[in-house]
Design a protein around this motif. Structure first.
Motif, short mmCIF file in Angstrom:
data_model
loop_
_atom_site.label_atom_id
_atom_site.label_comp_id
_atom_site.label_asym_id
_atom_site.label_seq_id
_atom_site.Cartn_x
_atom_site.Cartn_y
_atom_site.Cartn_z
N ARG A 115 46.19 -17.15 9.08
CA ARG A 115 45.61 -18.10 10.03
C ARG A 115 44.44 -18.86 9.44
O ARG A 115 43.78 -18.42 8.50
CB ARG A 115 45.18 -17.37 11.30
N ASN A 116 44.23 -20.04 10.03
CA ASN A 116 43.12 -20.90 9.63
C ASN A 116 43.17 -21.20 8.13
O ASN A 116 42.23 -20.90 7.38
CB ASN A 116 41.78 -20.26 10.01
N ILE A 117 44.30 -21.80 7.73
CA ILE A 117 44.52 -22.13 6.33
C ILE A 117 44.61 -23.65 6.19
O ILE A 117 45.37 -24.30 6.92
CB ILE A 117 45.84 -21.50 5.81
N LYS A 118 43.85 -24.20 5.26
CA LYS A 118 43.94 -25.63 4.95
C LYS A 118 44.13 -25.74 3.45
O LYS A 118 43.20 -25.50 2.67
CB LYS A 118 42.69 -26.37 5.40
N ILE A 119 45.34 -26.16 3.04
CA ILE A 119 45.69 -25.99 1.64
C ILE A 119 46.71 -27.02 1.18
O ILE A 119 47.52 -27.51 1.97
CB ILE A 119 46.24 -24.55 1.43
N GLU A 120 46.63 -27.37 -0.11
CA GLU A 120 47.70 -28.12 -0.77
C GLU A 120 48.59 -27.11 -1.47
O GLU A 120 48.09 -26.19 -2.13
CB GLU A 120 47.13 -29.09 -1.80
N CYS A 121 49.91 -27.30 -1.37
CA CYS A 121 50.80 -26.29 -1.93
C CYS A 121 52.15 -26.89 -2.29
O CYS A 121 52.48 -28.02 -1.91
CB CYS A 121 51.00 -25.13 -0.95
N ASP A 122 52.94 -26.12 -3.02
CA ASP A 122 54.32 -26.52 -3.27
C ASP A 122 55.16 -26.30 -2.02
O ASP A 122 55.98 -27.12 -1.65
CB ASP A 122 54.90 -25.73 -4.44
N GLN A 123 54.95 -25.14 -1.39
CA GLN A 123 55.67 -24.78 -0.17
C GLN A 123 54.82 -23.79 0.61
O GLN A 123 54.05 -23.02 0.03
CB GLN A 123 57.03 -24.16 -0.51
N VAL A 124 54.94 -23.82 1.94
CA VAL A 124 54.10 -22.95 2.76
C VAL A 124 54.46 -21.49 2.56
O VAL A 124 53.60 -20.64 2.33
CB VAL A 124 54.19 -23.34 4.25
N ALA A 125 55.75 -21.17 2.62
CA ALA A 125 56.13 -19.75 2.51
C ALA A 125 57.58 -19.60 2.06
O ALA A 125 58.44 -20.42 2.40
CB ALA A 125 55.93 -19.04 3.85
N GLN A 126 57.81 -18.54 1.31
CA GLN A 126 59.16 -18.09 0.93
C GLN A 126 59.23 -16.61 1.27
O GLN A 126 58.54 -15.80 0.65
CB GLN A 126 59.41 -18.33 -0.54
N ILE A 127 60.04 -16.27 2.26
CA ILE A 127 60.04 -14.91 2.81
C ILE A 127 61.45 -14.34 2.74
O ILE A 127 62.28 -14.56 3.62
CB ILE A 127 59.52 -14.91 4.27
N GLN A 128 61.72 -13.62 1.67
CA GLN A 128 63.05 -13.02 1.51
C GLN A 128 62.95 -11.85 0.54
O GLN A 128 62.77 -12.03 -0.66
CB GLN A 128 64.05 -14.04 0.98
N GLY A 129 63.06 -10.63 1.08
CA GLY A 129 62.99 -9.43 0.26
C GLY A 129 64.37 -8.95 -0.16
O GLY A 129 65.31 -9.74 -0.28
N ASN A 130 64.49 -7.65 -0.36
CA ASN A 130 65.77 -7.05 -0.70
C ASN A 130 66.62 -6.87 0.56
O ASN A 130 66.10 -6.86 1.67
CB ASN A 130 65.53 -5.69 -1.38
N PRO A 131 67.94 -6.72 0.41
CA PRO A 131 68.83 -6.69 1.57
C PRO A 131 68.47 -5.65 2.63
O PRO A 131 68.66 -5.89 3.82
CB PRO A 131 70.20 -6.40 0.95
#
Length: 417
Positions: free
Chosen positions: A358-374
């Motif tokens: 929360r309360n994030i102000k940022i330049e980035c490539d992508q906000v999030a990548q959320i994928q673990g193991n099956p």
């Protein structure tokens, strides 16, 4: 009566002053002015002397070359302005002893500064502990490239190199206002040590011209109540890394365990592999907060490395009030480097829950990548008050338990599709 009390208090003050004596190494046989002379034995003799009555070993202005030093109960270390404790670049000056590395209890080379069961130990500045790691880095890359040429993979432990600081089984530790530079391996490793404060420190190792491999800034390994405050951290690996064990039975072994109650605040992160990492050797972390920090990096703000050969549980993690530039804000991804079930029939999986960003102000490539193991179980992830300028708009997730509240990407409100 009042005079008697004041007299007793004065005696107590004098007794404390005597107990807390400074031992300036150049007053006890350590020669100043020759930074090529190995001073290990002479400095260790000062530490041993200080341990008899208790006191602070003081490194004065100048550069002092040393191999592994072992601090003892009732001792502390202070580096004065202009002081440099410089590590030898010969591994022979770091004995092979029982230790802890990469999530396992094993024999490994001593660090430059070692404290084993030293309650109340402190390292204070404003001087520098310099690992002088270039020789180790060069050989690491040479060895790894030579293994690749014959179709083999090299591990981190095959090239022998020392850490900068290793603190084991020592509570109420303070590392303050000191420069920790150019480690051969991990920079600051805390193991089974509780109530630790690292503040106002400058922790760095280079990316160029030779990258300093695996020079994590702060490794927190089976510890509770650790604060990292107002530090600058830029290293060629993880900035602050949560550890605790690895392997299919790691959660059952007494030398492993939880990392709990960690606060990272007011820090500035330069380039690293991630500012905050729940690492490749981590089994359980709870109540970790990163807040009021700045980042200037091309890699993740924070991430979870999900090992398919280790039971992992990451819970009650909060990252808030962050500004700057990063690769991604949050990443969950499989981590299969040196995967090893060791013949076990276990089928490990990871559990992630109660994560707040929360309360994030940022330049980035992508906000999030959320994928673990099956088989990983991921739930309770909340993004709140996010203002991101992103090259790749969107949040990529493989899980349903992701909640967005006031998330704005490239000036537009964002909802999961």
């Amino acid at each position: 009566m009042i005079r008697k009390i004041l007299f007793i208090a004065g005696l107590a003050t004098l007794a404390f002053a005597a107990h807390a004596q400074d031992y300036v190494i150049t007053k006890y046989g350590v020669k100043n002015g020759d930074s090529t002379k190995l001073n290990t034995k002479a400095i260790q003799a000062v530490i041993d002397r200080a341990a008899k009555k208790g006191g602070t070993v003081v490194i004065p202005k100048g550069t002092f070359l040393s191999g592994a030093l072992f601090f003892k109960p009732k001792t502390k270390l202070r580096l004065e302005n202009g002081a440099v404790l410089k590590g030898s670049d010969n591994i022979a000056n770091y004995p092979l002893i029982p230790s802890r590395m990469e999530g396992r209890s094993q024999n490994y080379y001593a660090a430059l500064v070692n404290a084993y069961k030293v309650p109340g130990f402190s390292i204070t500045g404003p001087g520098t502990i310099n690992g002088n790691g270039a020789k180790f880095w060069n050989y690491f890359w040479f060895y790894r490239d030579s293994m690749k040429r014959v179709g083999k993979e090299a591990t981190n432990l095959e090239v022998h190199r020392p850490r900068l600081v290793f603190i084991w089984g020592s509570n109420k530790v303070k590392i303050k206002n000191v420069k920790l530079h150019n480690s051969g391996f991990w920079t600051t490793h805390l193991y089974q040590s509780n109530n630790v404060v690292i503040e106002d420190c400058d922790i760095r190792s280079p990316y160029k011209p030779v990258p300093a491999p695996s020079t994590d800034g702060v490794d927190i390994d089976v510890c509770k109540n650790v604060t990292v405050r107002n530090c600058y951290i830029s290293v060629n690996d993880d900035g602050v890394c949560i550890k605790g064990g690895k392997g299919p039975t790691a959660h059952k072994l007494p030398e492993n365990g939880i990392v709990e109650n960690v606060l990272v605040e007011g820090c500035t992160f330069g380039e690293s592999h991630a500012a905050l990492t729940f690492g490749s050797e981590s089994i359980h972390a709870r109540n970790v907060v990163m807040r009021n920090c700045k980042i200037n990096s091309t890699t993740p703000l924070f991430r979870f490395k999900m090992r398919p050969d280790t039971y992992q549980h990451f819970e009650q993690i909060t990252v808030e009030n962050i500004t700057g530039k990063a690769g991604v804000i949050f990443e969950i991804a499989p981590w299969k480097q040196f995967f090893d079930l060791g013949g076990s029939t276990e089928k490990p999986f990871g559990t992630v829950n109660d994560i707040t960003i929360r309360n994030i102000k940022i330049e980035c490539d992508q906000v999030a990548q959320i994928q673990g193991n099956p088989n990983d179980k991921v739930s309770g992830i909340t993004f709140s008050n996010i203002e991101a300028t992103a090259k790749k708009p969107g949040i990529k997730t493989a899980y349903q338990g992701v909640k967005l509240e006031n998330v704005v990407i490239n000036g537009q409100p964002y909802t999961l599709k």
